[in-house]
Enzyme design. Structure first.
Site, PDB file in Angstrom:
ATOM      1  N   CYS A   1       0.842  -1.169   0.118  1.00  0.00           N
ATOM      2  CA  CYS A   1       0.127   0.105  -0.112  1.00  0.00           C
ATOM      3  C   CYS A   1       0.815   1.114  -0.072  1.00  0.00           C
ATOM      4  CB  CYS A   1      -0.871   0.103   1.123  1.00  0.00           C
ATOM      5  SG  CYS A   1      -1.921  -1.395   1.256  1.00  0.00           S
TER       6      CYS A   1
HETATM    7  C1  BEZ Z   1       0.579  -4.661   1.612  1.00  0.00           C
HETATM    8  O1  BEZ Z   1      -0.023  -3.554   1.410  1.00  0.00           O
HETATM    9  O2  BEZ Z   1       1.467  -4.933   1.479  1.00  0.00           O
HETATM   10  C2  BEZ Z   1      -0.395  -5.721   2.045  1.00  0.00           C
HETATM   11  C3  BEZ Z   1      -1.369  -5.503   2.971  1.00  0.00           C
HETATM   12  C4  BEZ Z   1      -2.407  -6.708   3.204  1.00  0.00           C
HETATM   13  C5  BEZ Z   1      -1.939  -7.868   2.968  1.00  0.00           C
HETATM   14  C6  BEZ Z   1      -0.792  -8.045   2.344  1.00  0.00           C
HETATM   15  C7  BEZ Z   1      -0.062  -6.986   2.021  1.00  0.00           C
END
Ligand code: BEZ
Length: 211
Positions: free
Chosen positions: A45
């Site tokens: 994210c």
């Molecule tokens: C991420 O944004 O890195 C992420 C968020 C939730 C689950 C896996 C990765």
């Protein structure tokens, strides 16, 4: 029931990293991209919001405003933005909606219980000036989105909204486009003075009309 193309984007007023925001007022007469991410302070994210910030001028050129969303608080969003700016070398200026009560996530069907019961998946909606939904995509948490592809879709949507054309596979702004089947071949010269190529009676290409 989940939203489909052509449905009106549900309007909302919500807290955000920039204070209270009303979706329709924020978008005005322009285009919008509303996209959810699973959670603040997560690695993928962080890169996605950083990439969106790096492309802020490209969205602005297309008269398109961006809003991110997760079920975290506005305070969490504001703190996380500092990390995004630091690590991705950007200046996040678009709002991140704080959907703590999940009302927006529910209206947009952004929570997919088989993926996660308490977090939004990577949903993305392109909203037109008429507030109708023009594109819906859903990615899993493990896959970061390609925001250049989102710009490419906006280019296609803005072109095809005003000209009787469609854009072929992998099309990019400036490349030849397809004349829609509703236009008879004998009517093409009057409508497309730049010329056309008939590859098959149902496959007619013409230079991009608005270039
Ligand atoms: C991420 O944004 O890195 C992420 C968020 C939730 C689950 C896996 C990765």
């Amino acid at each position: 029931m989940s939203l489909r193309l052509g449905d009106k984007a549900p309007d909302f007023t919500a807290d955000s990293s920039l204070g209270q925001i009303n979706l329709y007022e924020y978008l005005g007469d322009g285009w919008g991209v509303l996209f959810s991410h699973p959670a603040d302070y997560t690695p993928v994210c962080t890169t996605e919001l950083g990439r969106t910030a790096a492309l802020q001028d490209e969205f602005a050129k297309r008269n398109t405003k961006v809003l991110a969303l997760s079920v975290d608080s506005a305070e969490s969003h504001r703190s996380w933005i500092k990390d995004i700016n630091e690590t991705q070398h950007v200046d996040v200026q678009f709002p991140i909606i704080a959907d703590e009560d999940r009302k927006i996530a529910e209206a947009y069907d952004m929570i997919h219980p088989n993926a996660s019961v308490n977090a939004t998946v990577r949903s993305l909606f392109i909203i037109g000036p008429d507030k109708a939904i023009k594109l819906i995509i859903t990615y899993p948490a493990s896959t970061g989105r390609n925001f250049v592809e989102i710009l490419r879709v906006i280019d296609s949507l803005q072109l095809t909204a005003y000209h009787s054309v469609a854009t072929p596979a992998d099309w990019k702004d400036g490349e030849d486009v397809v004349v829609v089947p509703a236009i008879k071949t004998e009517d093409i010269p009057a409508k497309f003075p730049k010329g056309f190529t008939e590859i098959k009676p149902y496959l007619r290409l013409t230079p991009q009309p608005n270039k």
